[in-house]
Write a protein that holds these residues in place. Structure first.
Motif, short mmCIF file in Angstrom:
data_model
loop_
_atom_site.label_atom_id
_atom_site.label_comp_id
_atom_site.label_asym_id
_atom_site.label_seq_id
_atom_site.Cartn_x
_atom_site.Cartn_y
_atom_site.Cartn_z
N ASP A 108 95.64 20.89 -31.88
CA ASP A 108 94.98 20.55 -30.62
C ASP A 108 94.61 19.07 -30.63
O ASP A 108 93.84 18.63 -31.48
CB ASP A 108 93.73 21.41 -30.45
CG ASP A 108 93.11 21.27 -29.07
OD1 ASP A 108 92.94 20.13 -28.61
OD2 ASP A 108 92.78 22.31 -28.46
N PRO A 109 95.12 18.26 -29.69
CA PRO A 109 94.83 16.82 -29.71
C PRO A 109 93.36 16.50 -29.50
O PRO A 109 92.84 15.53 -30.07
CB PRO A 109 95.70 16.26 -28.58
CG PRO A 109 96.00 17.43 -27.71
CD PRO A 109 96.03 18.62 -28.59
N ASP A 110 92.67 17.29 -28.71
CA ASP A 110 91.24 17.04 -28.48
C ASP A 110 90.43 17.26 -29.75
O ASP A 110 89.52 16.48 -30.06
CB ASP A 110 90.72 17.94 -27.36
CG ASP A 110 91.32 17.59 -26.00
OD1 ASP A 110 91.70 16.41 -25.81
OD2 ASP A 110 91.42 18.50 -25.14
N VAL A 111 90.74 18.32 -30.46
CA VAL A 111 90.03 18.60 -31.71
C VAL A 111 90.32 17.52 -32.74
O VAL A 111 89.42 17.04 -33.44
CB VAL A 111 90.42 19.99 -32.25
CG1 VAL A 111 89.75 20.25 -33.60
CG2 VAL A 111 90.03 21.08 -31.26
N ARG A 112 91.59 17.11 -32.84
CA ARG A 112 91.93 16.07 -33.80
C ARG A 112 91.26 14.74 -33.45
O ARG A 112 90.80 14.01 -34.33
CB ARG A 112 93.45 15.89 -33.87
CG ARG A 112 94.13 16.96 -34.72
CD ARG A 112 95.58 16.64 -34.97
NE ARG A 112 96.36 16.66 -33.72
CZ ARG A 112 97.66 16.45 -33.67
NH1 ARG A 112 98.33 16.14 -34.77
NH2 ARG A 112 98.31 16.51 -32.52
N HIS A 113 91.19 14.42 -32.17
CA HIS A 113 90.53 13.19 -31.75
C HIS A 113 89.04 13.24 -32.11
O HIS A 113 88.46 12.24 -32.58
CB HIS A 113 90.71 12.99 -30.25
CG HIS A 113 89.99 11.79 -29.72
ND1 HIS A 113 90.44 10.50 -29.94
CD2 HIS A 113 88.84 11.67 -28.99
CE1 HIS A 113 89.61 9.64 -29.37
NE2 HIS A 113 88.64 10.33 -28.79
N THR A 114 88.41 14.37 -31.90
CA THR A 114 87.00 14.53 -32.26
C THR A 114 86.79 14.40 -33.76
O THR A 114 85.84 13.75 -34.22
CB THR A 114 86.48 15.89 -31.77
OG1 THR A 114 86.67 16.00 -30.36
CG2 THR A 114 85.01 16.06 -32.09
N LEU A 115 87.71 14.98 -34.52
CA LEU A 115 87.59 14.90 -35.98
C LEU A 115 87.81 13.47 -36.48
O LEU A 115 87.13 13.03 -37.43
CB LEU A 115 88.61 15.83 -36.63
CG LEU A 115 88.26 17.32 -36.65
CD1 LEU A 115 89.45 18.15 -37.07
CD2 LEU A 115 87.09 17.55 -37.60
N MET A 116 88.73 12.75 -35.87
CA MET A 116 88.97 11.36 -36.27
C MET A 116 87.70 10.53 -36.09
O MET A 116 87.35 9.71 -36.93
CB MET A 116 90.12 10.78 -35.46
CG MET A 116 91.47 11.38 -35.77
SD MET A 116 92.14 10.80 -37.33
CE MET A 116 92.63 9.15 -36.87
#
Length: 223
Positions: A108-116
């Motif tokens: 999920d790109p949103d989850v990965r962006h939040t994790l970054m």
């Protein structure tokens, strides 16, 4: 009793982590997923600190037997250095390999962006957690785990009370800032308690004996 108190500290920690997960889930699904993955990543780095902390217990045993405070503190300092080194090494590996590692957990790109965006906080939380853990195991080696239990109850108790309001107002970053603050205070408390309690193990200085009267000396009994 020391083992039961140590188990109670672990119970407090995981109960509070569960409360943080609920607070993150109340924000939105992306925050809930990102928080769960971040806790897993921090837990992987924390595992190394736990192993090192357990390893210093037998190293401290000979010093405890002879009440060598310097030796005990040197063993714990070595454990702290090794644990922080391991956490930094794993953190650097995670930072370099962040894309494949995060992709392993989610696409999920949103989850990965939040994790970054959350990754620096995750690394700092892991470092402070490693620090408090090693000092905590130092107290376990001395069979003096009451201070750890009190420190966990206070620091993580305050974190639990603040979790829901912080998550509602500041989102996931505020929640992890609060976790970082709690771990930092806990590390300071654990280190302070360890130095205080280890210092008490030193033998008190011997009190000089009063000079006994010399019964063999002649007495002046007359003019």
């Amino acid at each position: 009793m020391s083992a039961y108190r140590f188990a109670a500290t672990v119970l407090i920690k995981f109960a509070v982590l569960g409360a943080l997960a609920i607070a993150a889930a109340r924000a939105d699904t992306v925050s809930a997923a990102a928080h769960s993955i971040a806790v897993s990543l921090a837990g992987l780095m924390f595992t190394a600190a736990v192993a090192i902390g357990q390893a210093i217990i037998p190293l401290m045993a000979p010093y405890l037997k002879v009440k060598d405070v310097r030796g005990m503190r040197a063993a714990v300092r070595a454990g702290v250095t090794t644990a922080l080194g391991a956490a930094v090494l794993l953190g650097v590996a995670l930072a370099v390999l962040r894309m494949p590692v995060l992709s392993f957990f989610t696409h999920d790109p949103d989850v990965r962006h939040t994790l970054m965006a959350l990754l620096p906080l995750v690394l700092l939380v892991a470092l402070t957690d490693a620090l408090q853990a090693v000092f905590g195991f130092g107290l376990v080696a001395m069979r003096n785990t009451v201070p750890s239990l009190l420190a966990f109850a206070v620091c993580y108790g305050l974190l639990t009370l603040a979790a829901a309001p912080l998550s509602a107002q500041g989102g996931l970053r505020a929640l992890w800032f609060a976790l970082l603050a709690a771990n930092t205070l806990l590390a300071i408390a654990q280190a302070s308690f360890f130095h205080q309690r280890s210092g008490r193990l030193a033998d008190p200085p011997a009190r000089p004996e009063m000079d006994a009267p010399d019964v063999t000396a002649p007495r002046n009994v007359g003019p």
